[in-house]
Design an enzyme around this catalytic site. Structure first.
Site, PDB file in Angstrom:
ATOM      1  N   GLU A  73       2.722   2.012  -2.774  1.00 27.39           N
ATOM      2  CA  GLU A  73       1.658   1.010  -2.611  1.00 27.39           C
ATOM      3  C   GLU A  73       1.989  -0.329  -3.257  1.00 27.39           C
ATOM      4  O   GLU A  73       1.456  -1.362  -2.847  1.00 27.39           O
ATOM      5  CB  GLU A  73       0.336   1.544  -3.179  1.00 27.39           C
ATOM      6  N   ARG A 130      -3.194   9.346  -7.512  1.00 26.07           N
ATOM      7  CA  ARG A 130      -1.949   8.578  -7.483  1.00 26.07           C
ATOM      8  C   ARG A 130      -1.194   8.955  -6.203  1.00 26.07           C
ATOM      9  O   ARG A 130      -1.131  10.129  -5.834  1.00 26.07           O
ATOM     10  CB  ARG A 130      -1.052   8.900  -8.688  1.00 26.07           C
ATOM     11  N   HIS A 181      -6.414   1.005  -3.387  1.00 23.59           N
ATOM     12  CA  HIS A 181      -6.559   1.322  -4.820  1.00 23.59           C
ATOM     13  C   HIS A 181      -7.792   0.622  -5.406  1.00 23.59           C
ATOM     14  O   HIS A 181      -7.709  -0.148  -6.363  1.00 23.59           O
ATOM     15  CB  HIS A 181      -5.291   0.926  -5.593  1.00 23.59           C
TER      16      HIS A 181
END
Ligand code: NAD
Length: 334
Positions: free
Chosen positions: A266, A237, A298
Site C-alpha cells: 500500500e 495489516r 487505510h
C-alpha cells in the site's frame, strides 16, 4: 526538541499543533513525503523523527539517522513492523509508539465494512445518484445469526466482537494464541485451532499484528479451509494476506466478497492522490477490478478522537524521552 514529521497530511498538522502545549519546546518540521532512502536527509538537524505506518525505517535508514544526530523515532501508530528494532537498539535510537489511540475507531470501521459488503451500500449509493432505483443485484444477507471468526482478540478484535455479538446477535468465535480472560463479556468464544475458525466462519475478520509468524496467515492453504462463500475482512495489516492467493480464491468464486482497508504494498499508493496516475502494480489493479472487493485506503483509524489521542500520546512520548530518557510507550527489541 526538533521533530521532523514525515508523511504528514493536513489532519496531522492540525491535530499535532492543536495538542502541543505552549512552551513545550517541541518544534516541528512537517514533511509530506514518506521516510525512505531518498528523504532521510530531511531529518538533518532534528532530534527526533515522527512516522506513521508506511514510512520505511530499516537498518540503512536508521544508520543515516544516527549519523544525522537523530535520537528518537516517535511512531504515531501502534504497529512497529516498519522499524528495524534490532538496528535501532544497537544505534541507541529510542523508538516509541502509540499503543492504543482508538480501538473503537477501527472496530467500528471493520463492522461498517462488513455492513457495506453484506448490504451493498457502496453500490446503492452510486446507483441512486445516477437516478437508477432498481434493486436488482442489491440483495444482501442478514448478519443476525451468522458466525463471525476473529483472528486476534486484542483491543480491536474484542471490540469488533462485542458490536457483532451484542448488536447484531452474531455468533462470534475467535482464535488467538494468547486468549483474553474477558472475551466472554464481549460475547466472544474461543475455538481451539485456527483451522476450526476457518472452517466454521461465514465472515472472517483479521485483528492480529503483522509479525514474522502472522505474515501471509491468509494463504492458499488457509483460504482452502474456509467455507465456500466466506467474506474476508482485513483492517489490520496488508502483509497478513498473500495477495496472489487472495486473487486466486476470488477468481474461483471461493470467496463471496472481501473488504480491505490495507494492502501489502500500500505504501506505493495509499495516503496520496493517485487519481491521475496509471497504477503500475498489476496485482493491486487486479484487486481493485473485482466487483466484490471493497477497498479503502487505510482509513479505519481516522476519527477526530483517534487523531487527538495520537497527538497527545506522541507529544507525551517525546517529552518523556527528553526529560526522563525513557517513556512508558517505548518499543523494546525482543
Ligand atoms: P493488540 O496488540 O491489542 O491485539 C493483537 C492481538 O493479536 C493479541 O491479542 C495477540 O495475542 C493476537 N495475535 C498475535 N498473533 C496471533 C496469531 N498468530 N493469530 C491470532 N491472533 C494473534 O492490537 P490491536 O490494537 O487490537 O490492533 C490489531 C491490529 O490492528 C494492529 O496490529 C494493527 O496492525 C491494526 N491496526 C489497523 C489500523 C487501521 O487504521 N487500519 C489502526 C490501528 C491498528
Amino acid at each position: 526538541m526538533k521533530v521532523a514529521v514525515f508523511g504528514t497530511r493536513r489532519y496531522d498538522v492540525d491535530s499535532l499543533e492543536k495538542a502541543t502545549p505552549k512552551g513545550s519546546g517541541l518544534e516541528y518540521t512537517f514533511i509530506e513525503a514518506l521516510l525512505d532512502h531518498t528523504t532521510v536527509v530531511l531529518a538533518k538537524d532534528h532530534d527526533a523523527i515522527c512516522l506513521f505506518v508506511n514510512d520505511t525505517c530499516d537498518k540503512a535508514i536508521l544508520e543515516t539517522l544516527h549519523e544525522l544526530g537523530v535520537k528518537y523515532v516517535a511512531l504515531r501508530c501502534a504497529g512497529f513492523n516498519n522499524v528495524d528494532l534490532s538496528a535501532a537498539s544497537k544505534l541507541n535510537i529510542h523508538v516509541v509508539r502509540v499503543p492504543a489511540y482508538s480501538p473503537e475507531a477501527v472496530a467500528e470501521f471493520a463492522v461498517g465494512m462488513i455492513m457495506t459488503i453484506v448490504r451493498k451500500y457502496h453500490k446503492a449509493y452510486n446507483r441512486v445518484r445516477e437516478g437508477n432505483f432498481l434493486l436488482d443485484g442489491l440483495v444482501g444477507i442478514n448478519l443476525n445469526g451468522k458466525t463471525v471468526g476473529l483472528i486476534g482478540t486484542g483491543k480491536i478484535g474484542l471490540l469488533t466482537g462485542r458490536i457483532l455479538a451484542h448488536g447484531f446477535r452474531c455468533k462470534v468465535i475467535a482464535y488467538d494464541p494468547y486468549p483474553s480472560k474477558v472475551a466472554d463479556e464481549y460475547g466472544v468464544t474461543y475455538v481451539n485451532t485456527l483451522d476450526d475458525l476457518l472452517e466454521r466462519s461465514d465472515i472472517i475478520s483479521l485483528h492480529c499484528p503483522l509479525t514474522e509468524s502472522t505474515k501471509y496467515i491468509i494463504n492458499d492453504d488457509s483460504l482452502s479451509k474456509m467455507k465456500r462463500g466466506v467474506i474476508l475482512i482485513n483492517t489490520s495489516r496488508g502483509g497478513l494476506i498473500d495477495t496472489y492467493a487472495l486473487i486466486r480464491a476470488l477468481k474461483s468464486g471461493h470467496l463471496k466478497a472481501v473488504g480491505l482497508d490495507v494492502y501489502e504494498k500500500e505504501s506505493n499508493y495509499f495516503f496520496a492522490d493517485s487519481s491521475a496516475k496509471v497504477i503500475s502494480d498489476d496485482t493491486f489493479a487486479r484487486l481493485l477490478s473485482f466487483y466484490n472487493v471493497f477497498m479503502t485506503g487505510h482509513q479505519a483509524f481516522l476519527t477526530e478522537e483517534a487523531l487527538e489521542n495520537i497527538s497527545d500520546t506522541t507529544i507525551q512520548n517525546l517529552l518523556d524521552l527528553e526529560s526522563k530518557g525513557t517513556s512508558e510507550n517505548i518499543v523494546v527489541h525482543q
